[in-house]
Design an enzyme around this catalytic site. Structure first.
Site, PDB file in Angstrom:
ATOM      1  N   LEU A  77      -3.926  14.019   0.221  1.00 47.64           N
ATOM      2  CA  LEU A  77      -4.215  14.796   1.439  1.00 47.64           C
ATOM      3  C   LEU A  77      -3.746  14.060   2.685  1.00 47.64           C
ATOM      4  O   LEU A  77      -3.565  14.659   3.734  1.00 47.64           O
ATOM      5  CB  LEU A  77      -5.724  15.001   1.564  1.00 47.64           C
ATOM      6  CG  LEU A  77      -6.325  16.245   0.927  1.00 47.64           C
ATOM      7  CD1 LEU A  77      -7.830  16.227   1.134  1.00 47.64           C
ATOM      8  CD2 LEU A  77      -5.741  17.514   1.549  1.00 47.64           C
ATOM      9  N   ARG A  78      -3.543  12.765   2.551  1.00 43.79           N
ATOM     10  CA  ARG A  78      -3.091  11.991   3.712  1.00 43.79           C
ATOM     11  C   ARG A  78      -1.730  12.480   4.191  1.00 43.79           C
ATOM     12  O   ARG A  78      -1.386  12.304   5.347  1.00 43.79           O
ATOM     13  CB  ARG A  78      -2.993  10.507   3.352  1.00 43.79           C
ATOM     14  CG  ARG A  78      -4.348   9.885   3.170  1.00 43.79           C
ATOM     15  CD  ARG A  78      -4.291   8.381   3.353  1.00 43.79           C
ATOM     16  NE  ARG A  78      -5.597   7.819   3.119  1.00 43.79           N
ATOM     17  CZ  ARG A  78      -6.015   7.367   1.943  1.00 43.79           C
ATOM     18  NH1 ARG A  78      -5.200   7.393   0.906  1.00 43.79           N
ATOM     19  NH2 ARG A  78      -7.225   6.885   1.801  1.00 43.79           N
ATOM     20  N   ALA A  79      -0.971  13.100   3.264  1.00 44.22           N
ATOM     21  CA  ALA A  79       0.357  13.577   3.643  1.00 44.22           C
ATOM     22  C   ALA A  79       0.260  14.554   4.802  1.00 44.22           C
ATOM     23  O   ALA A  79       0.866  14.355   5.853  1.00 44.22           O
ATOM     24  CB  ALA A  79       1.041  14.214   2.444  1.00 44.22           C
TER      25      ALA A  79
END
Ligand SMILES: [Zn+2]
Length: 403
Positions: free
Chosen positions: A327-329
């Site tokens: 999800l950091r993307a």
């Protein structure tokens, strides 16, 4: 938070109410500085004349990533990947001239009004408790510093360690580590791939939370650690674990300059800087001042920049199409696009903003291992589902021939 230890173990001289360990600390206190000058083991504070940021030739993506990191701290760290001699360290050091001043503790122990809000009056040293009670400010404006983590740093240097000589108050029992000193500063880690895992983990955790807690025997202390994290690595000298790579918001590939004219211009500027740094810096100072003012206003503006659903949804699709699980993307991608829009003086993110920052937010996010792992797991899931469809159907599964 532990109770303050107010028992006086040392005779207190009325004239010198603060337990300074040496002349250096006393001089710092008098100067109203919150940070003691760091020794070689503690890290270095770079305050010599840095090469002007705007004087760096080429390296557009690196410069953009660093500026976005200054504008929006939610981007969560920048990793510069490339060989030696590509101006990575020069660029990082040159950022200081672009940063606005920050409010910083004037106390040697780094006490902050936020500490009192969270932990009560016992969370700060007796001097600061008194000041706070009298309505005096515990902070003063100060310039942002660059804290460079030395390669030989030990975990105690990073998080702090017990200081047996100073036992007046809990807060004083722990010598502040590099992470506490990095609060409201830039923390630069050159050759991050050569650091011990426990050190990298503690730095990344502190950076993500904005604070960290040190436990040393009965002593517990919590410190603020809100800093812009910049790491650099030369891939020739060793890999970085994929989990660590993923925790950096932006990943910039820094290559040597390819254009002959650019290389020549870079050489000329370095020569001019070495011959007369002040003159060379002076040539760029009007632009540097303008850039610093731009960054100040972008830092204010970024808080109100929004991403419309029509822009965000296709972006999330693209992340999924690339097979990126983290999800950091998209968090990093959106936060850097917000910074990019703010730098352009706008309050709404467009597709073009997303495109401009996509590579640095999304590259090196895919994990070969996880892809293989999920593929294998998908096969197992199908098999399990087939078995479960016939499971419990009056023993019919037993009689059916196997597929
Ligand atoms: Zn204090």
């Amino acid at each position: 938070m532990t109770e303050p230890e107010l028992t006086q173990t040392e005779p207190k001289d009325e004239q010198h109410p603060n337990p300074f360990r040496n002349l250096r600390e006393l001089v710092d206190y008098v100067a109203g500085k919150s940070l003691p000058p760091l020794t070689a083991e503690e890290g270095r504070v770079t305050e010599t004349l840095p090469f002007p940021f705007l004087g760096i030739v080429g390296q557009h993506e690196m410069k953009l990533a660093l500026l976005l990191g200054l504008i929006n701290p939610n981007i969560g760290g920048i990793l510069l990947i490339g060989p030696r001699g590509t101006a990575k360290t020069t660029a990082v050091r040159s950022l200081l001239d672009l940063l606005p001043q920050v409010e910083r503790s004037t106390c040697f122990y780094g006490c902050l009004p936020e500490d009192i809000e969270v932990g009560g009056i016992g969370a700060v040293c007796p001097d600061c408790a008194k000041k706070y009670g009298e309505g005096q400010s515990l902070t003063a404006p100060d310039k942002v510093r660059l804290i460079e983590l030395p390669l030989n740093a030990r975990i105690d240097d990073v998080v702090g360690s017990i200081d047996e000589r100073a036992a007046l108050h809990e807060r004083m029992r722990i010598r502040r580590g590099i992470l506490a000193q990095a609060d409201r500063n830039l923390l630069y880690i050159d050759e991050i791939n050569l650091l011990e895992d426990d050190i990298i983990d503690s730095i990344l955790d502190a950076a993500a939370q904005g604070s960290y807690t040190v436990r040393r025997g009965p002593v517990v202390a919590t410190y603020r650690s809100r800093f812009v994290l910049i790491g650099s690595m030369n891939p020739e000298e060793g890999r970085l674990r994929p989990q660590i790579l993923d925790r950096f918001g932006l990943r910039v590939i820094v290559r040597g300059l390819e254009d002959v004219e650019e290389r020549l211009e870079a050489y000329r500027r370095v020569q001019a800087y070495l011959a007369n740094p002040r003159e060379m810096i002076g040539q760029f100072s009007p632009e540097m001042e303008a850039a610093a003012a731009e960054i100040r206003s972008a830092r204010e503006r970024v808080r109100k920049v929004v991403i419309p659903d029509g822009v965000a949804n296709p972006a999330i699709h693209l992340v999924q199409q690339m097979g990126i699980d983290s999800l950091r993307a998209e968090i990093t991608w959106f936060e850097s696009a917000r910074a990019y829009a703010a730098a352009d003086g706008r309050d709404e993110v467009t597709m073009d903003d997303l495109k401009a920052v996509a590579s640095m937010a999304l590259r090196l996010r895919r994990s070969q291992f996880m892809n293989e792992y999920f593929k294998g797991q998908l096969g197992e899931e199908k098999e399990l589902n087939t078995l479960l469809t016939s499971f419990g159907k009056k023993n019919s599964a037993k009689k059916k021939p196997k597929k």
